[in-house]
Design a protein around this motif. Structure first.
Motif, PDB file in Angstrom:
ATOM      1  N   GLY A  33      26.777  40.930  38.381  1.00  0.00           N
ATOM      2  CA  GLY A  33      25.491  40.271  38.587  1.00  0.00           C
ATOM      3  C   GLY A  33      24.920  40.718  39.913  1.00  0.00           C
ATOM      4  N   HIS A  34      24.100  41.754  39.880  1.00  0.00           N
ATOM      5  CA  HIS A  34      23.618  42.384  41.112  1.00  0.00           C
ATOM      6  C   HIS A  34      22.867  41.429  42.033  1.00  0.00           C
ATOM      7  N   ARG A  35      22.124  40.521  41.456  1.00  0.00           N
ATOM      8  CA  ARG A  35      21.357  39.580  42.273  1.00  0.00           C
ATOM      9  C   ARG A  35      21.825  38.144  42.077  1.00  0.00           C
ATOM     10  N   GLY A  36      22.934  37.965  41.367  1.00  0.00           N
ATOM     11  CA  GLY A  36      23.445  36.627  41.081  1.00  0.00           C
ATOM     12  C   GLY A  36      23.707  35.847  42.357  1.00  0.00           C
ATOM     13  N   SER A  37      23.106  34.689  42.467  1.00  0.00           N
ATOM     14  CA  SER A  37      23.211  33.873  43.674  1.00  0.00           C
ATOM     15  C   SER A  37      24.649  33.473  43.959  1.00  0.00           C
ATOM     16  N   THR A  38      25.030  33.555  45.217  1.00  0.00           N
ATOM     17  CA  THR A  38      26.336  33.055  45.651  1.00  0.00           C
ATOM     18  C   THR A  38      26.184  31.752  46.412  1.00  0.00           C
ATOM     19  N   ASP A  39      24.996  31.196  46.388  1.00  0.00           N
ATOM     20  CA  ASP A  39      24.705  29.916  47.026  1.00  0.00           C
ATOM     21  C   ASP A  39      24.674  28.837  45.943  1.00  0.00           C
ATOM     22  N   PRO A  40      25.501  27.786  46.080  1.00  0.00           N
ATOM     23  CA  PRO A  40      25.516  26.752  45.046  1.00  0.00           C
ATOM     24  C   PRO A  40      24.237  25.916  44.999  1.00  0.00           C
ATOM     25  N   PRO A  84      29.887  38.904  48.295  1.00  0.00           N
ATOM     26  CA  PRO A  84      30.296  38.957  46.893  1.00  0.00           C
ATOM     27  C   PRO A  84      31.353  37.907  46.559  1.00  0.00           C
ATOM     28  N   LYS A  85      31.199  37.316  45.388  1.00  0.00           N
ATOM     29  CA  LYS A  85      32.179  36.372  44.859  1.00  0.00           C
ATOM     30  C   LYS A  85      32.393  36.681  43.388  1.00  0.00           C
ATOM     31  N   THR A  86      33.591  36.382  42.918  1.00  0.00           N
ATOM     32  CA  THR A  86      33.917  36.548  41.511  1.00  0.00           C
ATOM     33  C   THR A  86      34.278  35.190  40.945  1.00  0.00           C
ATOM     34  N   ILE A  87      33.642  34.847  39.826  1.00  0.00           N
ATOM     35  CA  ILE A  87      33.934  33.597  39.124  1.00  0.00           C
ATOM     36  C   ILE A  87      34.524  33.963  37.777  1.00  0.00           C
ATOM     37  N   LYS A 147      36.510  35.085  46.790  1.00  0.00           N
ATOM     38  CA  LYS A 147      35.672  36.060  47.470  1.00  0.00           C
ATOM     39  C   LYS A 147      36.078  37.440  46.992  1.00  0.00           C
ATOM     40  N   GLY A 148      35.130  38.345  46.992  1.00  0.00           N
ATOM     41  CA  GLY A 148      35.426  39.722  46.606  1.00  0.00           C
ATOM     42  C   GLY A 148      34.523  40.177  45.488  1.00  0.00           C
ATOM     43  N   GLY A 149      34.301  41.468  45.461  1.00  0.00           N
ATOM     44  CA  GLY A 149      33.385  42.045  44.488  1.00  0.00           C
ATOM     45  C   GLY A 149      34.075  42.981  43.522  1.00  0.00           C
TER      46      GLY A 149
END
Length: 188
Positions: free
Chosen positions: A8-15, A62-65, A109-111
């Protein structure tokens, strides 16, 4: 096990993103549809599937869910429900190893580089081998959201086997459905 990794190139990492504006949160709507396509059946859950979202958007790096079909609870196929689970995961402090945010939903965390270091995978690419003619399909498939892979990402994935779904480019969630269908047919 089937795993789909969606960048997700622009996927928000802010909740703090709004559930009322999922497209404005870096096309979170598309990413939520990818989770639903990966895990949901008409009347149940694919227990043998996972979906990892690699969120590269701002502001927290970057975060991975990860979503596990075998463990997830309270997931329905609508975008708003899935986005709520993503918000909860993003609000959780995390390090470089997965931490459970709710049953079957993990965050770290991590991409893309971290994912590629631990998961051998194939990549969806229009120039790749046709999935209908491939002798085998990878356990983990990497695909991009509505944007193409960047040059840096292409360098990271350059040595991976590439697969094509056909002459037309599909949305990421549609590509996941086609891949599931191909694997289902091979396994039945």
């Amino acid at each position: 096990m089937r795993r789909f990794v969606v960048v997700g190139h622009r996927g928000s990492t802010d909740p703090g993103f709004s559930l009322n504006d999922l497209p404005g949160a870096g096309r979170m709507d598309e990413l939520c549809r990818c989770v639903a396509a990966s895990l949901c059946l008409s009347h149940g859950m694919r227990r043998d599937a996972e979906c990892w979202l690699v969120l590269l958007g701002e502001p927290k790096g970057p975060k991975t869910i990860g979503f596990s079909g075998a463990k997830v609870r309270n997931l329905s196929p609508d975008e708003r429900n899935i986005a709520g689970l993503i918000k909860k995961a993003l609000a959780l402090p995390c390090g470089t190893t997965f931490r459970e945010a709710s049953p079957g939903v993990m965050v770290r965390k991590g991409g893309l580089d971290a994912v590629l270091a631990e998961c051998p995978c194939g990549v969806l690419d229009e120039g790749g081998e046709d999935v209908r003619e491939a002798s085998s399909l990878p356990e983990t498939v990497l695909l991009s959201d509505h944007l193409n892979f960047t040059e840096e990402e292409e360098e990271l994935t350059g040595g991976l086997p590439a697969y094509s779904l056909g002459p037309r480019v599909l949305h990421a969630d549609q590509a996941i459905v086609v891949l599931h269908n191909e694997r289902d047919r091979r396994e039945s």
